[in-house]
Scaffold this active site. Sequence first.
Site, PDB file in Angstrom:
ATOM      1  N   LYS A  94      63.220  15.579 -25.344  1.00  0.00           N
ATOM      2  CA  LYS A  94      64.463  16.188 -25.766  1.00  0.00           C
ATOM      3  C   LYS A  94      64.881  15.399 -26.972  1.00  0.00           C
ATOM      4  CE  LYS A  94      66.504  14.637 -21.929  1.00  0.00           C
ATOM      5  NZ  LYS A  94      65.428  14.392 -20.978  1.00  0.00           N
ATOM      6  N   ARG A 125      73.719  15.653 -16.254  1.00  0.00           N
ATOM      7  CA  ARG A 125      72.710  15.270 -15.282  1.00  0.00           C
ATOM      8  C   ARG A 125      73.110  15.297 -13.778  1.00  0.00           C
ATOM      9  NH1 ARG A 125      69.945  11.680 -19.206  1.00  0.00           N
ATOM     10  NH2 ARG A 125      68.091  10.940 -18.362  1.00  0.00           N
ATOM     11  N   ARG A 146      55.454   5.709 -25.501  1.00  0.00           N
ATOM     12  CA  ARG A 146      56.835   5.445 -26.203  1.00  0.00           C
ATOM     13  C   ARG A 146      57.197   4.090 -25.869  1.00  0.00           C
ATOM     14  NH1 ARG A 146      61.699   9.172 -24.404  1.00  0.00           N
ATOM     15  NH2 ARG A 146      62.030   7.671 -22.804  1.00  0.00           N
ATOM     16  N   ARG A 187      62.440  -0.056 -24.726  1.00  0.00           N
ATOM     17  CA  ARG A 187      63.261   0.183 -23.627  1.00  0.00           C
ATOM     18  C   ARG A 187      62.558  -0.385 -22.524  1.00  0.00           C
ATOM     19  NH1 ARG A 187      64.912   6.569 -23.873  1.00  0.00           N
ATOM     20  NH2 ARG A 187      65.325   6.004 -21.650  1.00  0.00           N
ATOM     21  N   ARG A 200      62.902   7.145 -12.297  1.00  0.00           N
ATOM     22  CA  ARG A 200      63.862   8.199 -13.067  1.00  0.00           C
ATOM     23  C   ARG A 200      63.409   9.689 -12.694  1.00  0.00           C
ATOM     24  NH1 ARG A 200      62.250   5.266 -18.329  1.00  0.00           N
ATOM     25  NH2 ARG A 200      63.003   7.178 -19.594  1.00  0.00           N
TER      26      ARG A 200
HETATM   27  P1  ADP Z   1      65.464   9.838 -20.328  1.00  0.00           P
HETATM   28  O1  ADP Z   1      65.649  11.149 -20.415  1.00  0.00           O
HETATM   29  O2  ADP Z   1      64.241   9.392 -21.090  1.00  0.00           O
HETATM   30  O3  ADP Z   1      65.299   9.018 -18.902  1.00  0.00           O
HETATM   31  P2  ADP Z   1      67.857   8.955 -21.675  1.00  0.00           P
HETATM   32  O4  ADP Z   1      67.882   8.239 -22.989  1.00  0.00           O
HETATM   33  O5  ADP Z   1      68.449  10.346 -21.604  1.00  0.00           O
HETATM   34  O6  ADP Z   1      66.293   8.912 -21.278  1.00  0.00           O
HETATM   35  O7  ADP Z   1      68.455   8.002 -20.348  1.00  0.00           O
HETATM   36  C1  ADP Z   1      68.335   6.565 -20.182  1.00  0.00           C
HETATM   37  C2  ADP Z   1      69.227   6.143 -18.956  1.00  0.00           C
HETATM   38  O8  ADP Z   1      70.615   6.389 -19.373  1.00  0.00           O
HETATM   39  C3  ADP Z   1      69.061   7.213 -17.861  1.00  0.00           C
HETATM   40  O9  ADP Z   1      67.957   6.642 -16.833  1.00  0.00           O
HETATM   41  C4  ADP Z   1      70.312   6.897 -16.803  1.00  0.00           C
HETATM   42  O10 ADP Z   1      70.477   5.578 -16.453  1.00  0.00           O
HETATM   43  C5  ADP Z   1      71.441   6.948 -18.211  1.00  0.00           C
HETATM   44  N1  ADP Z   1      72.025   8.078 -18.460  1.00  0.00           N
HETATM   45  C6  ADP Z   1      71.852   9.078 -19.517  1.00  0.00           C
HETATM   46  N2  ADP Z   1      72.581   9.915 -19.446  1.00  0.00           N
HETATM   47  C7  ADP Z   1      73.241  10.122 -18.165  1.00  0.00           C
HETATM   48  C8  ADP Z   1      73.998  10.751 -17.626  1.00  0.00           C
HETATM   49  N3  ADP Z   1      74.443  11.978 -18.090  1.00  0.00           N
HETATM   50  N4  ADP Z   1      74.509  10.539 -16.385  1.00  0.00           N
HETATM   51  C9  ADP Z   1      74.126   9.260 -15.920  1.00  0.00           C
HETATM   52  N5  ADP Z   1      73.536   8.514 -16.337  1.00  0.00           N
HETATM   53  C10 ADP Z   1      72.871   8.763 -17.750  1.00  0.00           C
END
Ligand code: ADP
Length: 190
Positions: free
Chosen positions: A14, A89, A128, A134, A146
């Site tokens: 994404k 999400r 990554r 991270r 996740r």
């Molecule tokens: P990825 O999609 O690779 O897991 P992101 O950078 O999108 O990584 O998200 C990392 C973390 O941030 C998620 O695992 C979650 O803990 C938190 N997070 C991100 N977006 C949301 C959301 N919309 N609602 C709740 N938690 C979120």
Amino acid sequence: MLNIVLFGPPGAGKGTQAARLVDKYNLVHLSTGDIFRANIKGETELGKLAKQYIDKGELVPDEVTIGMLESEVEKNKDAKGFIFDGFPRTTVQAEALEKFLKQKGTEVTVMLALDVPEDELVKRILLRAKDSGRADDADESIIRNRIKVYNTHTAVVADYYDAKNKFKQINGVGSIDEISERLYNAIDNQ
Ligand code: ADP
């Protein structure tokens, strides 16, 4: 306005594709993950709270995430449109976004969902981790959690947009350029 929800499991690509869509369509990119990480780095209250969830691969609570996202949209009054990356999400977040955008006289144009098999996701995230620094990328059990959280809480958000005829599935396996082309086609043939 062109408002795109870029959707897909962790590691689907994404962030990479969002950067290209921003350039091509002149949109503002709002990645909830990036915003949380910036807050963690800056040691803000929001960052401290979010870190407790992110390090375990859990979702940050809805009310916190929704409030943060809305304030980011408000900061970009001149935007031609947005790419929402990592948001919504949960169905609660999707409903909140719809209500919020409606108040602003706009709406989500389309959800573009990148489809990638789970084993490929784990491979990509571990790769990554070498550069991203991270903690949630470096441990396979956190990655699997996740993906599990995605399958139980997030995947259903696709049905929400499908019911509104706003859902498009995109094959997320291939070269970065090939996948971008698929996304451009989906946007241009709306
Ligand atoms: P990825 O999609 O690779 O897991 P992101 O950078 O999108 O990584 O998200 C990392 C973390 O941030 C998620 O695992 C979650 O803990 C938190 N997070 C991100 N977006 C949301 C959301 N919309 N609602 C709740 N938690 C979120």
